[in-house]
Design a protein around this motif. Sequence first.
Motif, short mmCIF file in Angstrom:
data_model
loop_
_atom_site.label_atom_id
_atom_site.label_comp_id
_atom_site.label_asym_id
_atom_site.label_seq_id
_atom_site.Cartn_x
_atom_site.Cartn_y
_atom_site.Cartn_z
N VAL A 46 0.84 -1.21 0.00
CA VAL A 46 0.00 0.00 0.00
C VAL A 46 0.87 1.25 0.00
CG1 VAL A 46 -1.56 1.38 1.44
CG2 VAL A 46 -2.04 -1.03 1.02
N VAL A 47 1.90 1.28 0.83
CA VAL A 47 2.79 2.44 0.89
C VAL A 47 3.47 2.64 -0.46
CG1 VAL A 47 4.85 3.41 1.98
CG2 VAL A 47 3.11 2.28 3.37
N HIS A 48 3.96 1.57 -1.05
CA HIS A 48 4.62 1.65 -2.35
C HIS A 48 3.67 2.18 -3.41
CE1 HIS A 48 5.84 -0.07 -6.27
NE2 HIS A 48 7.03 0.30 -5.87
N ASP A 49 2.46 1.61 -3.48
CA ASP A 49 1.47 2.06 -4.46
C ASP A 49 1.04 3.49 -4.21
OD1 ASP A 49 1.66 -0.48 -5.51
OD2 ASP A 49 -0.26 -1.17 -4.69
N GLY A 50 0.92 3.86 -2.94
CA GLY A 50 0.53 5.23 -2.59
C GLY A 50 1.56 6.24 -3.04
N PHE A 51 2.83 5.94 -2.82
CA PHE A 51 3.89 6.85 -3.28
C PHE A 51 3.89 6.98 -4.80
CE2 PHE A 51 6.29 6.29 0.85
CZ PHE A 51 6.16 7.62 1.22
N ALA A 52 3.58 5.89 -5.48
CA ALA A 52 3.54 5.92 -6.96
C ALA A 52 2.40 6.79 -7.47
CB ALA A 52 3.40 4.50 -7.50
N LEU A 53 1.40 7.05 -6.65
CA LEU A 53 0.25 7.87 -7.06
C LEU A 53 0.48 9.37 -6.91
CD1 LEU A 53 -2.69 5.81 -5.53
CD2 LEU A 53 -2.14 6.07 -7.95
N HIS A 54 1.62 9.79 -6.36
CA HIS A 54 1.86 11.22 -6.14
C HIS A 54 1.65 12.00 -7.44
CE1 HIS A 54 3.44 14.93 -4.62
NE2 HIS A 54 4.30 14.97 -5.62
N GLY A 55 0.78 13.01 -7.37
CA GLY A 55 0.51 13.85 -8.53
C GLY A 55 -0.56 13.31 -9.46
N GLU A 56 -1.06 12.11 -9.19
CA GLU A 56 -2.05 11.47 -10.06
C GLU A 56 -3.47 11.69 -9.51
OE1 GLU A 56 -1.28 9.53 -12.84
OE2 GLU A 56 0.82 10.07 -12.56
N GLU A 91 -4.00 10.27 2.73
CA GLU A 91 -3.94 11.15 1.57
C GLU A 91 -4.56 10.49 0.34
OE1 GLU A 91 -3.38 14.12 -1.18
OE2 GLU A 91 -3.55 14.18 0.99
N TRP A 92 -4.32 9.21 0.17
CA TRP A 92 -4.91 8.46 -0.95
C TRP A 92 -6.43 8.52 -0.87
CZ3 TRP A 92 -2.79 2.92 -2.28
CH2 TRP A 92 -3.44 2.40 -3.40
N CYS A 93 -6.98 8.26 0.32
CA CYS A 93 -8.43 8.29 0.51
C CYS A 93 -8.99 9.70 0.31
CB CYS A 93 -8.80 7.78 1.90
SG CYS A 93 -8.45 6.03 2.15
N ALA A 94 -8.32 10.69 0.89
CA ALA A 94 -8.80 12.07 0.78
C ALA A 94 -8.77 12.54 -0.67
CB ALA A 94 -7.94 12.99 1.65
N ALA A 95 -7.73 12.19 -1.41
CA ALA A 95 -7.63 12.60 -2.81
C ALA A 95 -8.77 11.99 -3.63
CB ALA A 95 -6.28 12.19 -3.39
N TYR A 96 -9.09 10.74 -3.36
CA TYR A 96 -10.20 10.11 -4.08
C TYR A 96 -11.53 10.76 -3.69
CZ TYR A 96 -13.74 6.83 -5.54
OH TYR A 96 -14.86 6.28 -6.10
N ASP A 97 -11.75 10.94 -2.40
CA ASP A 97 -13.01 11.49 -1.92
C ASP A 97 -13.23 12.93 -2.40
OD1 ASP A 97 -13.44 9.10 -0.62
OD2 ASP A 97 -12.83 9.85 1.35
N HIS A 99 -11.81 14.24 -5.16
CA HIS A 99 -11.60 14.31 -6.62
C HIS A 99 -10.44 15.24 -6.97
CE1 HIS A 99 -15.34 12.14 -6.92
NE2 HIS A 99 -15.92 13.06 -6.18
N ARG A 100 -9.29 15.01 -6.36
CA ARG A 100 -8.10 15.81 -6.62
C ARG A 100 -6.89 14.89 -6.71
NH1 ARG A 100 -5.19 15.81 -2.02
NH2 ARG A 100 -6.25 15.60 -0.04
N PRO A 101 -5.77 15.43 -7.21
CA PRO A 101 -4.57 14.59 -7.28
C PRO A 101 -4.02 14.26 -5.88
CG PRO A 101 -4.27 16.62 -8.55
CD PRO A 101 -5.57 16.74 -7.81
N VAL A 102 -3.33 13.15 -5.80
CA VAL A 102 -2.65 12.77 -4.56
C VAL A 102 -1.46 13.69 -4.37
CG1 VAL A 102 -1.38 10.92 -3.39
CG2 VAL A 102 -3.36 10.36 -4.81
N THR A 103 -1.35 14.29 -3.19
CA THR A 103 -0.24 15.21 -2.90
C THR A 103 0.46 14.74 -1.64
OG1 THR A 103 -1.57 17.00 -3.82
CG2 THR A 103 0.38 17.63 -2.58
N LEU A 104 1.57 14.05 -1.82
CA LEU A 104 2.31 13.52 -0.67
C LEU A 104 3.39 14.47 -0.17
CD1 LEU A 104 2.51 9.84 -1.81
CD2 LEU A 104 1.08 10.79 -0.01
N HIS A 105 3.79 15.40 -1.01
CA HIS A 105 4.72 16.44 -0.59
C HIS A 105 4.56 17.61 -1.55
CE1 HIS A 105 7.52 15.72 -3.94
NE2 HIS A 105 7.29 14.44 -3.74
#
Length: 121
Positions: A46-56, A91-97, A99-105
């Motif tokens: 999950v952590v790996h996949d979440g980091f890969a979603l940054h900006g998506e 952050e993954w959940c909030a971005a989906y809920d 409707h915005r890109p994932v922003t990890l930093h």
Amino acid sequence: MTRRPTPLARRLLAVEQKRDGRRLMHAHRLTDGRTVRLSTLDVLSVVHDGFALHGEHVAEPPPGIVRTLALLDPDADTSMMGRTIRAVAAEWCAAYDEHRPVTLHSDADDEGADGTEGADG
């Protein structure tokens, strides 16, 4: 002629495999008071996949394990890894809920306090 394992050998092998499987499972306390057992490999995935979603933009709902990890009790695991797991999942959940890109930093995270770029840049 092939020798089949004895019943005792099969039982010992089953116990050993079960013990090895349990070692990879860890209990995690959630904010609602529940305790769940999750595989360390699943959590790291999950952590790996979440980091890969940054900006998506996240088009599909996060898997159930992501929603569960977003509910980790912050007081239960204050380690860097515990905070990272919880933050990535939340952050993954909030971005989906929302409707915005994932922003990890942010780009500001890469700059020093005096406005200069960090050691990487």
